[in-house]
Design a protein around this motif. Structure first.
Motif, PDB file in Angstrom:
ATOM      1  N   MET A  86      21.139  -0.835 103.298  1.00  0.00           N
ATOM      2  CA  MET A  86      20.764   0.202 103.769  1.00  0.00           C
ATOM      3  C   MET A  86      21.320   1.018 102.475  1.00  0.00           C
ATOM      4  SD  MET A  86      19.057   1.170 105.863  1.00  0.00           S
ATOM      5  CE  MET A  86      17.938   0.274 107.129  1.00  0.00           C
ATOM      6  N   GLN A  89      19.037   0.748  99.051  1.00  0.00           N
ATOM      7  CA  GLN A  89      18.217   2.237  99.339  1.00  0.00           C
ATOM      8  C   GLN A  89      18.321   2.835  98.953  1.00  0.00           C
ATOM      9  OE1 GLN A  89      15.771   0.594 102.985  1.00  0.00           O
ATOM     10  NE2 GLN A  89      15.738  -1.558 101.985  1.00  0.00           N
ATOM     11  N   ASN A  90      19.951   3.873  99.436  1.00  0.00           N
ATOM     12  CA  ASN A  90      20.175   4.799  99.159  1.00  0.00           C
ATOM     13  C   ASN A  90      20.245   5.519 101.165  1.00  0.00           C
ATOM     14  OD1 ASN A  90      22.314   6.504  98.856  1.00  0.00           O
ATOM     15  ND2 ASN A  90      21.245   7.721  97.436  1.00  0.00           N
ATOM     16  N   THR A  91      19.946   4.576 102.174  1.00  0.00           N
ATOM     17  CA  THR A  91      18.979   5.313 103.254  1.00  0.00           C
ATOM     18  C   THR A  91      20.729   5.498 104.225  1.00  0.00           C
ATOM     19  OG1 THR A  91      18.596   3.432 103.887  1.00  0.00           O
ATOM     20  CG2 THR A  91      17.069   4.952 102.846  1.00  0.00           C
ATOM     21  N   ASN A  92      20.176   5.916 104.986  1.00  0.00           N
ATOM     22  CA  ASN A  92      20.804   5.938 106.818  1.00  0.00           C
ATOM     23  C   ASN A  92      22.693   5.675 105.973  1.00  0.00           C
ATOM     24  OD1 ASN A  92      21.022   5.462 108.861  1.00  0.00           O
ATOM     25  ND2 ASN A  92      20.354   3.647 109.838  1.00  0.00           N
ATOM     26  N   PRO A  93      23.478   5.852 105.753  1.00  0.00           N
ATOM     27  CA  PRO A  93      24.805   5.805 105.476  1.00  0.00           C
ATOM     28  C   PRO A  93      25.248   5.699 107.113  1.00  0.00           C
ATOM     29  CG  PRO A  93      24.744   8.105 105.339  1.00  0.00           C
ATOM     30  CD  PRO A  93      23.583   7.460 104.942  1.00  0.00           C
ATOM     31  N   TRP A 104      28.029  -0.542 103.235  1.00  0.00           N
ATOM     32  CA  TRP A 104      27.323   0.302 101.774  1.00  0.00           C
ATOM     33  C   TRP A 104      28.006   0.761 100.874  1.00  0.00           C
ATOM     34  CZ3 TRP A 104      26.387   5.213 100.422  1.00  0.00           C
ATOM     35  CH2 TRP A 104      24.919   5.680 100.441  1.00  0.00           C
ATOM     36  N   ARG A 108      25.864   0.030  96.993  1.00  0.00           N
ATOM     37  CA  ARG A 108      25.689   1.317  96.013  1.00  0.00           C
ATOM     38  C   ARG A 108      25.789   1.032  95.022  1.00  0.00           C
ATOM     39  NH1 ARG A 108      21.861   2.967  96.231  1.00  0.00           N
ATOM     40  NH2 ARG A 108      22.204   4.241  94.576  1.00  0.00           N
ATOM     41  N   ARG A 111      23.467  -1.334  92.786  1.00  0.00           N
ATOM     42  CA  ARG A 111      22.204  -1.012  92.829  1.00  0.00           C
ATOM     43  C   ARG A 111      22.582  -0.127  91.525  1.00  0.00           C
ATOM     44  NH1 ARG A 111      16.893  -2.645  93.127  1.00  0.00           N
ATOM     45  NH2 ARG A 111      15.880  -0.312  92.644  1.00  0.00           N
TER      46      ARG A 111
END
Length: 154
Positions: A86, A89-93, A104, A108, A111
């Motif tokens: 996640m 993908q920079n989603t749902n922290p 997470w 980030r 990425r």
């Protein structure tokens, strides 16, 4: 609760206070019963002053290993893998102050570095193509670099 488990639970509850009287004041007592591979008899009876984290520490000092296969470890690893995916993908922290936040954040950062590298390589390939239009020997190398960039940005 099945009769056999209930009878054991009642006997264990009575025994906990008797056993606790023979322990030093700063000791904690837990009674654990389980059938390996089955949930039907799982029973954890902590004394009122006990802390399950202290019990886990004691088990680890006596041979419980992170290398063994168990559901708790699989759940922790699943959370870490999910946080990494996640984060990439920079989603749902994770929730605020959750221990998975650092995984997470790591994903980030990785990425972001990858995106920066890909942007730099894309710019370099663009500039090289301008110069390579006159130099045929660089076309294969540029085509390969473009393929690597395309694969990384899918």
């Amino acid at each position: 609760m099945p009769q056999e488990k209930n009878a054991f639970r009642e006997a264990a509850i009575e025994a906990i206070s008797d056993m606790a009287q023979h322990l030093p004041l700063d000791c904690e007592l837990l009674v654990v019963a389980c059938r390996p591979g089955k949930k039907d008899f799982d029973l954890v009876l902590p004394s009122p002053e006990s802390n399950l984290n202290n019990a886990l520490d004691a088990l680890r000092r006596n041979g419980l290993s992170i290398d063994g296969d168990n559901a708790y470890k699989r759940d922790v690893c699943d959370l870490i893998f999910g946080a990494l995916a996640m984060g990439a993908q920079n989603t749902n922290p994770p929730p605020v102050d959750h221990w998975g936040q650092r995984f997470w954040d790591i994903a980030r950062e990785e990425r972001a570095m990858q995106e920066e590298l890909l942007e730099s390589l894309s710019n370099l390939v663009g500039l090289a193509k301008l110069g390579a239009a006159r130099l045929d020997k660089y076309h294969a190398a540029l085509a390969h670099a473009e393929a690597v960039i395309a694969k990384a940005t899918r």
